[in-house]
Design an enzyme around this catalytic site. Structure first.
Site, PDB file in Angstrom:
ATOM      1  N   ASN A 192       0.770  -1.248   0.000  1.00  0.00           N
ATOM      2  CA  ASN A 192       0.000   0.000   0.000  1.00  0.00           C
ATOM      3  C   ASN A 192       0.795   1.288   0.000  1.00  0.00           C
ATOM      4  O   ASN A 192       0.224   2.351  -0.190  1.00  0.00           O
ATOM      5  CB  ASN A 192      -0.961   0.015   1.203  1.00  0.00           C
ATOM      6  CG  ASN A 192      -2.063  -0.990   1.030  1.00  0.00           C
ATOM      7  OD1 ASN A 192      -3.008  -0.764   0.292  1.00  0.00           O
ATOM      8  ND2 ASN A 192      -1.921  -2.147   1.651  1.00  0.00           N
ATOM      9  N   TYR A 210       4.019 -11.302  -9.841  1.00  0.00           N
ATOM     10  CA  TYR A 210       3.375 -12.138  -8.810  1.00  0.00           C
ATOM     11  C   TYR A 210       2.257 -13.003  -9.405  1.00  0.00           C
ATOM     12  O   TYR A 210       2.293 -14.230  -9.292  1.00  0.00           O
ATOM     13  CB  TYR A 210       2.843 -11.207  -7.727  1.00  0.00           C
ATOM     14  CG  TYR A 210       2.274 -11.871  -6.499  1.00  0.00           C
ATOM     15  CD1 TYR A 210       3.087 -12.581  -5.630  1.00  0.00           C
ATOM     16  CD2 TYR A 210       0.915 -11.758  -6.199  1.00  0.00           C
ATOM     17  CE1 TYR A 210       2.564 -13.174  -4.490  1.00  0.00           C
ATOM     18  CE2 TYR A 210       0.390 -12.338  -5.056  1.00  0.00           C
ATOM     19  CZ  TYR A 210       1.214 -13.043  -4.206  1.00  0.00           C
ATOM     20  OH  TYR A 210       0.701 -13.621  -3.079  1.00  0.00           O
ATOM     21  N   HIS A 229      16.808  -2.466  -4.970  1.00  0.00           N
ATOM     22  CA  HIS A 229      17.230  -1.569  -3.880  1.00  0.00           C
ATOM     23  C   HIS A 229      18.754  -1.548  -3.789  1.00  0.00           C
ATOM     24  O   HIS A 229      19.357  -0.486  -3.637  1.00  0.00           O
ATOM     25  CB  HIS A 229      16.615  -2.022  -2.548  1.00  0.00           C
ATOM     26  CG  HIS A 229      15.206  -1.541  -2.365  1.00  0.00           C
ATOM     27  ND1 HIS A 229      14.121  -2.206  -2.881  1.00  0.00           N
ATOM     28  CD2 HIS A 229      14.707  -0.453  -1.736  1.00  0.00           C
ATOM     29  CE1 HIS A 229      13.018  -1.548  -2.571  1.00  0.00           C
ATOM     30  NE2 HIS A 229      13.336  -0.483  -1.880  1.00  0.00           N
ATOM     31  N   PRO A 254       2.388   2.319  -7.534  1.00  0.00           N
ATOM     32  CA  PRO A 254       2.892   2.005  -8.889  1.00  0.00           C
ATOM     33  C   PRO A 254       3.778   0.761  -8.900  1.00  0.00           C
ATOM     34  O   PRO A 254       3.594  -0.113  -9.756  1.00  0.00           O
ATOM     35  CB  PRO A 254       3.686   3.261  -9.267  1.00  0.00           C
ATOM     36  CG  PRO A 254       3.039   4.359  -8.489  1.00  0.00           C
ATOM     37  CD  PRO A 254       2.624   3.740  -7.204  1.00  0.00           C
TER      38      PRO A 254
HETATM   39  C1  LIG Z   1       4.377  -9.596  -2.906  1.00  0.00           C
HETATM   40  C2  LIG Z   1       3.182  -8.688  -3.066  1.00  0.00           C
HETATM   41  C3  LIG Z   1       2.934  -8.442  -4.550  1.00  0.00           C
HETATM   42  C4  LIG Z   1       1.979  -9.392  -2.456  1.00  0.00           C
HETATM   43  O1  LIG Z   1       0.872  -8.542  -2.520  1.00  0.00           O
HETATM   44  P1  LIG Z   1      -0.482  -8.903  -1.706  1.00  0.00           P
HETATM   45  O2  LIG Z   1      -1.489  -7.864  -2.054  1.00  0.00           O
HETATM   46  O3  LIG Z   1      -0.139  -9.107  -0.281  1.00  0.00           O
HETATM   47  O4  LIG Z   1      -0.830 -10.281  -2.381  1.00  0.00           O
HETATM   48  P2  LIG Z   1      -2.139 -11.204  -2.231  1.00  0.00           P
HETATM   49  O5  LIG Z   1      -1.667 -12.602  -2.124  1.00  0.00           O
HETATM   50  O6  LIG Z   1      -3.007 -10.658  -1.157  1.00  0.00           O
HETATM   51  O7  LIG Z   1      -2.903 -11.108  -3.642  1.00  0.00           O
HETATM   52  C5  LIG Z   1      -2.863 -10.027  -4.470  1.00  0.00           C
HETATM   53  C6  LIG Z   1      -3.660 -10.295  -5.722  1.00  0.00           C
HETATM   54  O8  LIG Z   1      -3.358 -11.576  -6.242  1.00  0.00           O
HETATM   55  C7  LIG Z   1      -4.558 -12.324  -6.448  1.00  0.00           C
HETATM   56  N1  LIG Z   1      -4.318 -13.735  -6.186  1.00  0.00           N
HETATM   57  C8  LIG Z   1      -4.067 -14.327  -5.006  1.00  0.00           C
HETATM   58  N2  LIG Z   1      -3.885 -15.646  -5.175  1.00  0.00           N
HETATM   59  C9  LIG Z   1      -4.035 -15.899  -6.500  1.00  0.00           C
HETATM   60  C10 LIG Z   1      -3.960 -17.060  -7.320  1.00  0.00           C
HETATM   61  N3  LIG Z   1      -3.683 -18.248  -6.808  1.00  0.00           N
HETATM   62  N4  LIG Z   1      -4.146 -16.912  -8.653  1.00  0.00           N
HETATM   63  C11 LIG Z   1      -4.404 -15.722  -9.198  1.00  0.00           C
HETATM   64  N5  LIG Z   1      -4.497 -14.571  -8.487  1.00  0.00           N
HETATM   65  C12 LIG Z   1      -4.303 -14.653  -7.162  1.00  0.00           C
HETATM   66  C13 LIG Z   1      -5.529 -11.758  -5.430  1.00  0.00           C
HETATM   67  O9  LIG Z   1      -6.855 -11.958  -5.832  1.00  0.00           O
HETATM   68  C14 LIG Z   1      -5.157 -10.285  -5.468  1.00  0.00           C
HETATM   69  O10 LIG Z   1      -5.770  -9.691  -6.614  1.00  0.00           O
HETATM   70  P3  LIG Z   1      -6.281  -8.165  -6.614  1.00  0.00           P
HETATM   71  O11 LIG Z   1      -5.070  -7.316  -6.365  1.00  0.00           O
HETATM   72  O12 LIG Z   1      -6.833  -7.990  -7.983  1.00  0.00           O
HETATM   73  O13 LIG Z   1      -7.288  -8.083  -5.516  1.00  0.00           O
HETATM   74  C15 LIG Z   1       3.362  -7.338  -2.327  1.00  0.00           C
HETATM   75  O14 LIG Z   1       3.681  -7.566  -0.990  1.00  0.00           O
HETATM   76  C16 LIG Z   1       4.429  -6.478  -2.950  1.00  0.00           C
HETATM   77  O15 LIG Z   1       4.146  -5.745  -3.879  1.00  0.00           O
HETATM   78  N6  LIG Z   1       5.663  -6.540  -2.400  1.00  0.00           N
HETATM   79  C17 LIG Z   1       6.816  -5.837  -2.911  1.00  0.00           C
HETATM   80  C18 LIG Z   1       6.639  -4.394  -2.822  1.00  0.00           C
HETATM   81  C19 LIG Z   1       7.903  -3.658  -3.050  1.00  0.00           C
HETATM   82  O16 LIG Z   1       8.966  -4.209  -3.139  1.00  0.00           O
HETATM   83  N7  LIG Z   1       7.811  -2.380  -3.141  1.00  0.00           N
HETATM   84  C20 LIG Z   1       8.964  -1.560  -3.301  1.00  0.00           C
HETATM   85  C21 LIG Z   1       8.608  -0.218  -2.939  1.00  0.00           C
HETATM   86  S1  LIG Z   1      10.008   0.797  -2.841  1.00  0.00           S
END
Ligand SMILES: CC(C)(COP(=O)(O)OP(=O)(O)OC[C@H]1O[C@@H](n2cnc3c(N)ncnc32)[C@H](O)[C@@H]1OP(=O)(O)O)[C@@H](O)C(=O)NCCC(=O)NCCS
Length: 460
Positions: free
Chosen positions: A349, A363, A388, A353
């Site tokens: 959150n 993912y 990073h 982007p």
């Molecule tokens: C790893 C990461 C992508 C996980 O995100 P998350 O929201 O906790 O993941 P979730 O497992 O809850 O699922 C996210 C999505 O995948 C979908 N999903 C979950 N399991 C699924 C499956 N088996 N098949 C298909 N889709 C699936 C969910 O429905 C959800 O979809 P939506 O976004 O359309 O609602 C997130 O933690 C991330 O972006 N991490 C890295 C961030 C980062 O490094 N940022 C740097 C900033 S400097």
């Protein structure tokens, strides 16, 4: 309780008094007026919890929040004064220019950024060839991979071999190239999806929707490509949601915030962060643990404040400014990460982007291929850790893996917080990891940089 009051006890309990109330109040209006009034004044207790106990259900802590803000301002005002008395004014705008330029006749970071247009064109022309079938899918993918790998390698080579490149200039150039890498990766994926859809449609009797929207391959134009390159998103779409007009007042407000907060950031770094870091070197060299922790906690305050201001400056002011200028409609650049009760909620959150890119291009494709959720999450954090480290190690010309480990440690931390901490405790854990984790990484890099570049040559 006196003798007169004891007559009232049955009255208050709701039963009939054994002594007539006329014997206490011998007036006619006793039943109609006095007794209800007495009941009203005497029943001052009811079954209830204290406000501060969680069972009370009370949740309005606005006053406490104000108190926190007042305390924060007062304690920071003291720190501000102490800093001024100790160091005088250290803010120097000219010094900022020298951070970007070592030699006024050599601008390697800017040249590198201008050169990035070559990669943008390479991606566009590869896609054009793929759309008309001159290139097969395999050759197209191979060319895209070469293009994307060069985007990552060229700035590294430039930073390592061009001596006039400063660390700050290098961070800037590398950040632009990283963004370009993510954007062109998304561009490649989306155009491939479009080709797949086109093929599927051709198979189903060439059904075509009449639409005013841009459709594939009509999107493969310079205008569309550069709109995407400058738009505040990493995920490509053929038809982005557009805002109806440019709101001039909104645009000016964001511009004012951008200019003001930029000055504030530079001022805080020069006046507060730099002297604190410089004073931290000796305890780190002497391995004096109690002083090291004291320095770490001291650095945590300006570091966190600067990070919060940076968040607002980048994700709210700057991104909204660019979006407003380009009439880019989707303004969800961040969500309420400050309420995160788990580490995963924070990462999903605070930088929308990047999160959207990770979900859409890394993912979800992994999940679709049957990779387990845990492995897919770890893989996303691995890629994020790589970038990073890339953005820090290359400009500093120093490979220490502190940023990489900082990002990878998020995986077990997320598991621990998710497993053992709930609600406010989880939220506090996320805040502590942000407030303490970042200055640890900063001090590690600065210490190593100091030992390598300042102490090393002088010692030699
Ligand atoms: C790893 C990461 C992508 C996980 O995100 P998350 O929201 O906790 O993941 P979730 O497992 O809850 O699922 C996210 C999505 O995948 C979908 N999903 C979950 N399991 C699924 C499956 N088996 N098949 C298909 N889709 C699936 C969910 O429905 C959800 O979809 P939506 O976004 O359309 O609602 C997130 O933690 C991330 O972006 N991490 C890295 C961030 C980062 O490094 N940022 C740097 C900033 S400097």
């Amino acid at each position: 309780m006196g003798p007169e009051q004891s007559h009232l006890v049955p009255l208050l309990k709701g039963s009939k008094p054994n002594v007539s109330c006329f014997s206490v109040f011998p007036h006619v209006w006793c039943h109609d007026f006095v007794i209800p009034v007495l009941i009203l004044f005497c029943s001052c207790h009811k079954l209830q919890e204290s406000l501060l106990s969680s069972a009370s259900g009370y949740s309005n802590y606005r006053g406490i929040l104000n108190w926190c803000v007042v305390m924060l301002i007062l304690s920071n005002a003291r720190l501000f004064l102490e800093n001024l008395i100790k160091y005088g004014i250290l803010v120097d705008p000219i010094q900022v220019i020298s951070l970007f330029l070592k030699d006024p006749y050599s601008w390697p970071a800017l040249c590198l950024i201008i050169f990035s247009n070559v990669f943008i064109m390479a991606a566009l022309y590869t896609e054009r060839r793929l759309s008309v079938g001159t290139f097969g899918e395999r050759l197209g993918t191979f060319l895209h991979l070469i293009n994307l790998s060069t985007i990552l390698c060229l700035p590294v080579a430039t930073v390592l071999f061009v001596s006039s490149m400063t660390p700050v200039g290098a961070v800037f150039a590398l950040a632009v190239y990283t963004i370009l890498f993510l954007k062109l990766y998304s561009y490649k994926d989306v155009n491939r999806w479009c080709r797949d859809i086109r093929q599927a449609r051709a198979a189903s009797w060439g059904l075509r929707e009449a639409s005013t929207q841009v459709s594939y391959p009509g999107n493969l134009t310079h205008r569309d490509m550069y709109y995407f390159i400058f738009a505040p998103t990493l995920c490509y779409e053929l038809n982005f949601p557009r805002s109806p007009r440019i709101r001039k007042r909104f645009l000016l407000r964001r511009l004012f915030e951008m200019v003001f907060l930029m000055q504030l950031l530079v001022g805080l770094i020069q006046q507060w962060m730099v002297p604190t870091i410089q004073n931290s070197m000796k305890p780190f060299q002497d391995m004096d643990f109690s002083r090291m922790i004291e320095r770490l906690l001291k650095l945590a305050v300006p570091n966190h404040l600067i990070w919060l201001i940076f968040f607002y400056w980048f994700f709210h002011s700057s991104m909204n400014f660019v979006a407003e200028l380009m009439q880019f409609g989707d303004r969800e650049f961040y969500r309420d990460w400050w309420n995160s009760e788990t580490v995963t909620y924070f990462w999903a959150n605070w930088n929308i982007p990047v999160h959207k890119w990770c979900l859409r291009h890394f993912y979800k494709p992994m999940l679709k291929r049957g990779v387990s959720k845990r492995v897919a999450q770890a893989a996303v954090f691995l890629v994020s850790a790589f970038f990073h480290e890339y953005l820090v190690s290359v400009p500093l010309k120093m490979f220490r893996l502190w940023a990489f480990m900082g990002m990878m440690v998020q995986v077990p931390l997320a598991w621990f917080v998710g497993q053992f901490l709930r609600g406010n405790y989880g939220n506090a854990a996320v805040w502590i990891s942000l407030i303490i984790g970042q200055p640890i990484a900063v001090l590690m890099y600065v210490h190593d940089y100091y030992v390598l570049h300042v102490q090393g040559p002088s010692a030699g």
